[in-house]
Design a protein around this motif. Sequence first.
Motif, PDB file in Angstrom:
ATOM      1  N   ALA A   1     -14.958   7.181  -9.793  1.00 32.18           N
ATOM      2  CA  ALA A   1     -15.658   7.829  -8.687  1.00 32.18           C
ATOM      3  C   ALA A   1     -14.845   7.738  -7.397  1.00 32.18           C
ATOM      4  O   ALA A   1     -14.794   8.696  -6.623  1.00 32.18           O
ATOM      5  CB  ALA A   1     -17.038   7.199  -8.499  1.00 32.18           C
ATOM      6  N   LEU A   2     -14.200   6.608  -7.165  1.00 33.28           N
ATOM      7  CA  LEU A   2     -13.345   6.466  -5.976  1.00 33.28           C
ATOM      8  C   LEU A   2     -12.197   7.464  -6.021  1.00 33.28           C
ATOM      9  O   LEU A   2     -11.888   8.121  -5.020  1.00 33.28           O
ATOM     10  CB  LEU A   2     -12.800   5.038  -5.874  1.00 33.28           C
ATOM     11  CG  LEU A   2     -13.816   3.951  -5.563  1.00 33.28           C
ATOM     12  CD1 LEU A   2     -13.186   2.577  -5.726  1.00 33.28           C
ATOM     13  CD2 LEU A   2     -14.385   4.112  -4.165  1.00 33.28           C
ATOM     14  N   LEU A   3     -11.577   7.591  -7.173  1.00 33.87           N
ATOM     15  CA  LEU A   3     -10.464   8.535  -7.324  1.00 33.87           C
ATOM     16  C   LEU A   3     -10.951   9.975  -7.159  1.00 33.87           C
ATOM     17  O   LEU A   3     -10.320  10.775  -6.457  1.00 33.87           O
ATOM     18  CB  LEU A   3      -9.792   8.352  -8.681  1.00 33.87           C
ATOM     19  CG  LEU A   3      -9.018   7.050  -8.864  1.00 33.87           C
ATOM     20  CD1 LEU A   3      -8.640   6.860 -10.327  1.00 33.87           C
ATOM     21  CD2 LEU A   3      -7.789   7.007  -7.974  1.00 33.87           C
ATOM     22  N   ALA A   4     -12.061  10.320  -7.779  1.00 32.31           N
ATOM     23  CA  ALA A   4     -12.595  11.683  -7.694  1.00 32.31           C
ATOM     24  C   ALA A   4     -13.024  12.028  -6.268  1.00 32.31           C
ATOM     25  O   ALA A   4     -13.002  13.199  -5.879  1.00 32.31           O
ATOM     26  CB  ALA A   4     -13.773  11.846  -8.649  1.00 32.31           C
ATOM     27  N   SER A   5     -13.368  11.028  -5.485  1.00 34.07           N
ATOM     28  CA  SER A   5     -13.806  11.235  -4.102  1.00 34.07           C
ATOM     29  C   SER A   5     -12.649  11.251  -3.109  1.00 34.07           C
ATOM     30  O   SER A   5     -12.865  11.416  -1.916  1.00 34.07           O
ATOM     31  CB  SER A   5     -14.786  10.129  -3.695  1.00 34.07           C
ATOM     32  OG  SER A   5     -15.897  10.121  -4.544  1.00 34.07           O
ATOM     33  N   ASP A   6     -11.434  11.032  -3.602  1.00 39.42           N
ATOM     34  CA  ASP A   6     -10.239  10.970  -2.749  1.00 39.42           C
ATOM     35  C   ASP A   6     -10.257   9.819  -1.760  1.00 39.42           C
ATOM     36  O   ASP A   6      -9.651   9.900  -0.685  1.00 39.42           O
ATOM     37  CB  ASP A   6     -10.009  12.284  -1.987  1.00 39.42           C
ATOM     38  CG  ASP A   6      -9.516  13.393  -2.884  1.00 39.42           C
ATOM     39  OD1 ASP A   6      -8.918  13.096  -3.925  1.00 39.42           O
ATOM     40  OD2 ASP A   6      -9.733  14.571  -2.535  1.00 39.42           O
ATOM     41  N   VAL A   7     -10.951   8.737  -2.093  1.00 33.69           N
ATOM     42  CA  VAL A   7     -10.929   7.547  -1.247  1.00 33.69           C
ATOM     43  C   VAL A   7      -9.494   7.054  -1.152  1.00 33.69           C
ATOM     44  O   VAL A   7      -8.745   7.077  -2.136  1.00 33.69           O
ATOM     45  CB  VAL A   7     -11.875   6.459  -1.815  1.00 33.69           C
ATOM     46  CG1 VAL A   7     -11.633   5.107  -1.185  1.00 33.69           C
ATOM     47  CG2 VAL A   7     -13.323   6.888  -1.629  1.00 33.69           C
ATOM     48  N   GLU A   8      -9.109   6.617   0.016  1.00 36.42           N
ATOM     49  CA  GLU A   8      -7.731   6.201   0.284  1.00 36.42           C
ATOM     50  C   GLU A   8      -7.428   4.799  -0.238  1.00 36.42           C
ATOM     51  O   GLU A   8      -6.382   4.563  -0.824  1.00 36.42           O
ATOM     52  CB  GLU A   8      -7.481   6.241   1.800  1.00 36.42           C
ATOM     53  CG  GLU A   8      -6.088   5.887   2.211  1.00 36.42           C
ATOM     54  CD  GLU A   8      -5.083   6.968   1.852  1.00 36.42           C
ATOM     55  OE1 GLU A   8      -3.901   6.616   1.708  1.00 36.42           O
ATOM     56  OE2 GLU A   8      -5.470   8.136   1.704  1.00 36.42           O
ATOM     57  N   GLU A   9      -8.357   3.864   0.011  1.00 37.17           N
ATOM     58  CA  GLU A   9      -8.051   2.457  -0.239  1.00 37.17           C
ATOM     59  C   GLU A   9      -9.290   1.709  -0.723  1.00 37.17           C
ATOM     60  O   GLU A   9     -10.405   1.994  -0.300  1.00 37.17           O
ATOM     61  CB  GLU A   9      -7.536   1.825   1.064  1.00 37.17           C
ATOM     62  CG  GLU A   9      -7.156   0.378   0.964  1.00 37.17           C
ATOM     63  CD  GLU A   9      -6.569  -0.150   2.265  1.00 37.17           C
ATOM     64  OE1 GLU A   9      -5.625  -0.945   2.198  1.00 37.17           O
ATOM     65  OE2 GLU A   9      -7.064   0.234   3.347  1.00 37.17           O
ATOM     66  N   LEU A  10      -9.050   0.745  -1.584  1.00 34.16           N
ATOM     67  CA  LEU A  10     -10.072  -0.174  -2.084  1.00 34.16           C
ATOM     68  C   LEU A  10      -9.676  -1.579  -1.683  1.00 34.16           C
ATOM     69  O   LEU A  10      -8.540  -2.002  -1.925  1.00 34.16           O
ATOM     70  CB  LEU A  10     -10.164  -0.092  -3.612  1.00 34.16           C
ATOM     71  CG  LEU A  10     -10.924  -1.217  -4.314  1.00 34.16           C
ATOM     72  CD1 LEU A  10     -12.411  -1.179  -3.955  1.00 34.16           C
ATOM     73  CD2 LEU A  10     -10.715  -1.138  -5.814  1.00 34.16           C
ATOM     74  N   VAL A  11     -10.608  -2.298  -1.084  1.00 34.63           N
ATOM     75  CA  VAL A  11     -10.413  -3.702  -0.744  1.00 34.63           C
ATOM     76  C   VAL A  11     -11.526  -4.469  -1.446  1.00 34.63           C
ATOM     77  O   VAL A  11     -12.698  -4.140  -1.278  1.00 34.63           O
ATOM     78  CB  VAL A  11     -10.500  -3.934   0.792  1.00 34.63           C
ATOM     79  CG1 VAL A  11     -10.313  -5.406   1.128  1.00 34.63           C
ATOM     80  CG2 VAL A  11      -9.484  -3.066   1.522  1.00 34.63           C
TER      81      VAL A  11
END
Length: 152
Positions: free
Chosen positions: A95-105
């Motif tokens: 879901a993070l990838l599909a949403s184009d989120v930049e960064e995960l912490v």
Amino acid sequence: MPAYDRQVNYELYMGEALAEARSAANAGERPHAAVAVLDEAMVARGHHRVRETGDPTAHAVIVALREAARRGGADRLRDVTIFSTIEPCAMCIGALLASDVEELVYAVPNTVDGAAGTVIQVADHASLGRRLRVVSGIRRDEVEELYATAAT
């Protein structure tokens, strides 16, 4: 100690995720939580709501993503950083990838189904067209203490 971008106050935002995780624990949910940050502003927060909703996809990261998209009126979340108390599973990383989120912490590794390198690597997989920048270990001791307390 992980290398990270000191322009973003990782400790502050992970503290917000930690507070949300405490709310989840108090509500009888797993103490997993996430917050979404854009341009130094927290735009959404969410915690695990699987038991409350009966929805097996209501993980903290998904809840925060849905709220960020709703508030931003967009289906893409470029330049957003997600702060999660625990390393997300494959569904959440997808879901993070599909949403184009930049960064995960994230604070603690997920030894059961972590998909940012602990069990499998989906966040930065060479075969995928999109990748997440990942920072781990922020406020890890505090989150581990919460998890240990919530498990008792």
